[in-house]
Design an enzyme around this catalytic site. Structure first.
Site, PDB file in Angstrom:
ATOM      1  N   GLY A  36       0.843  -1.208   0.000  1.00  0.00           N
ATOM      2  CA  GLY A  36       0.000   0.000   0.000  1.00  0.00           C
ATOM      3  C   GLY A  36       0.869   1.246   0.000  1.00  0.00           C
ATOM      4  O   GLY A  36       2.092   1.174   0.222  1.00  0.00           O
ATOM      5  N   LYS A  42       0.477   0.500   6.932  1.00  0.00           N
ATOM      6  CA  LYS A  42       1.146  -0.814   6.982  1.00  0.00           C
ATOM      7  C   LYS A  42       1.887  -1.024   8.317  1.00  0.00           C
ATOM      8  O   LYS A  42       1.724  -2.046   8.971  1.00  0.00           O
ATOM      9  CB  LYS A  42       2.146  -0.949   5.811  1.00  0.00           C
ATOM     10  N   SER A 110       5.813  -1.991  -2.087  1.00  0.00           N
ATOM     11  CA  SER A 110       5.790  -2.956  -3.216  1.00  0.00           C
ATOM     12  C   SER A 110       4.772  -2.530  -4.274  1.00  0.00           C
ATOM     13  O   SER A 110       3.712  -3.135  -4.400  1.00  0.00           O
ATOM     14  CB  SER A 110       5.556  -4.392  -2.729  1.00  0.00           C
TER      15      SER A 110
HETATM   16  P1  ADP Z   1       2.765   3.156   6.317  1.00  0.00           P
HETATM   17  O1  ADP Z   1       3.555   2.178   7.154  1.00  0.00           O
HETATM   18  O2  ADP Z   1       1.817   2.461   5.381  1.00  0.00           O
HETATM   19  O3  ADP Z   1       3.612   4.173   5.633  1.00  0.00           O
HETATM   20  P2  ADP Z   1       1.954   4.239   8.879  1.00  0.00           P
HETATM   21  O4  ADP Z   1       1.465   3.044   9.627  1.00  0.00           O
HETATM   22  O5  ADP Z   1       3.347   4.721   9.172  1.00  0.00           O
HETATM   23  O6  ADP Z   1       1.793   3.973   7.298  1.00  0.00           O
HETATM   24  O7  ADP Z   1       0.952   5.463   9.104  1.00  0.00           O
HETATM   25  C1  ADP Z   1      -0.452   5.316   9.042  1.00  0.00           C
HETATM   26  C2  ADP Z   1      -1.144   6.432   9.808  1.00  0.00           C
HETATM   27  O8  ADP Z   1      -2.556   6.301   9.644  1.00  0.00           O
HETATM   28  C3  ADP Z   1      -0.862   6.395  11.299  1.00  0.00           C
HETATM   29  O9  ADP Z   1      -0.721   7.718  11.770  1.00  0.00           O
HETATM   30  C4  ADP Z   1      -2.128   5.731  11.878  1.00  0.00           C
HETATM   31  O10 ADP Z   1      -2.388   6.119  13.209  1.00  0.00           O
HETATM   32  C5  ADP Z   1      -3.206   6.237  10.924  1.00  0.00           C
HETATM   33  N1  ADP Z   1      -4.398   5.345  10.801  1.00  0.00           N
HETATM   34  C6  ADP Z   1      -5.681   5.741  10.895  1.00  0.00           C
HETATM   35  N2  ADP Z   1      -6.540   4.710  10.760  1.00  0.00           N
HETATM   36  C7  ADP Z   1      -5.762   3.613  10.579  1.00  0.00           C
HETATM   37  C8  ADP Z   1      -6.069   2.218  10.398  1.00  0.00           C
HETATM   38  N3  ADP Z   1      -7.339   1.774  10.337  1.00  0.00           N
HETATM   39  N4  ADP Z   1      -5.044   1.368  10.237  1.00  0.00           N
HETATM   40  C9  ADP Z   1      -3.763   1.813  10.273  1.00  0.00           C
HETATM   41  N5  ADP Z   1      -3.402   3.110  10.432  1.00  0.00           N
HETATM   42  C10 ADP Z   1      -4.402   4.012  10.603  1.00  0.00           C
END
Ligand code: ADP
Length: 202
Positions: A36, A42, A110
């Site tokens: 994603g 993630k 990915s």
């Molecule tokens: P990635 O690893 O995909 O780059 P992150 O996990 O670092 O994304 O960031 C996602 C952000 O979205 C976080 O601040 C998290 O708190 C927020 N968020 C809101 N709703 C969700 C959800 N349902 N699942 C995961 N993250 C969420």
């Protein structure tokens, strides 16, 4: 010129196998592959999913983009060839964990079908659980967890997925988690319902 591979003799048949390790851990090992956009959720999901599985008695290892890129893949950038090599090495590492009976939770953008197909091929489709962690680009950009979207919009990051580099919608997923519509708890609960029956030792 001789083929250098002719002098390599893998010994997998002589060492303890996956079955023994899964039995010892009383779990089935799988790779949970979270794909994603940056900011889709993630890493957050991986963290809570790992806690959930830990509480149920499962042994897991989270493999995360930033950790891998600062360690084993520190020599790779974000060109197409380097993104490919990044994922190839991660898939090979995941396969080692699978053979050790351990469940891995992989957080990697990915971005293309080709890259995800390669990972699935290396790991084997029966051990590969593909999860599309999905939130629309504008939501990820609003979250801008690491400030990377603003940098990309200012032209300070080249080849940033979703802005100047493509993200192809995954076609072969086991589940899609819409993190803009679900809470973190609901997202993790949905995943646990899919994953637990596949890692249970029966
Ligand atoms: P990635 O690893 O995909 O780059 P992150 O996990 O670092 O994304 O960031 C996602 C952000 O979205 C976080 O601040 C998290 O708190 C927020 N968020 C809101 N709703 C969700 C959800 N349902 N699942 C995961 N993250 C969420």
């Amino acid at each position: 010129m001789s083929d250098q591979n002719e002098n390599i003799f893998p010994v997998y048949h002589e060492i303890l196998g996956r079955a023994e390790k899964e039995q010892q851990l009383t779990q089935r090992s799988k790779v949970i592959w979270l794909t994603g956009l940056s900011g889709a959720g993630k890493t957050t999901i991986a963290k809570y999913l790992e806690e959930g599985l830990y509480d149920l008695g499962y042994l897991t290892q989270v493999l995360d983009g930033d950790n891998i890129r600062s360690g084993i893949n520190s020599n790779l950038g974000f060109s197409d060839a380097d993104r490919f090599e990044n994922i190839r090495r991660i898939a090979e590492i995941s396969k080692l964990f699978v053979h050790c009976g351990v469940i891995t939770i992989n957080c990697f953008i990915s971005p293309t079908e080709e890259i995800r197909d390669m990972a699935r091929r290396i790991i084997g489709k029966d051990d590969f659980i593909e999860v599309y962690v999905n939130a629309p680009l504008n939501v990820c950009e609003e979250r801008d967890v690491k400030g990377l979207y603003s940098k990309a919009r200012r032209g300070e990051i080249k080849e940033f997925t979703g802005i100047t580099s493509p993200f192809e919608t995954p076609e072969n997923i086991d589940i899609e988690i819409r993190t803009d519509l679900l809470s973190i708890e609901e997202s993790v609960q949905q995943l646990l319902e899919l994953i637990v029956p596949r890692v249970e030792y029966r």
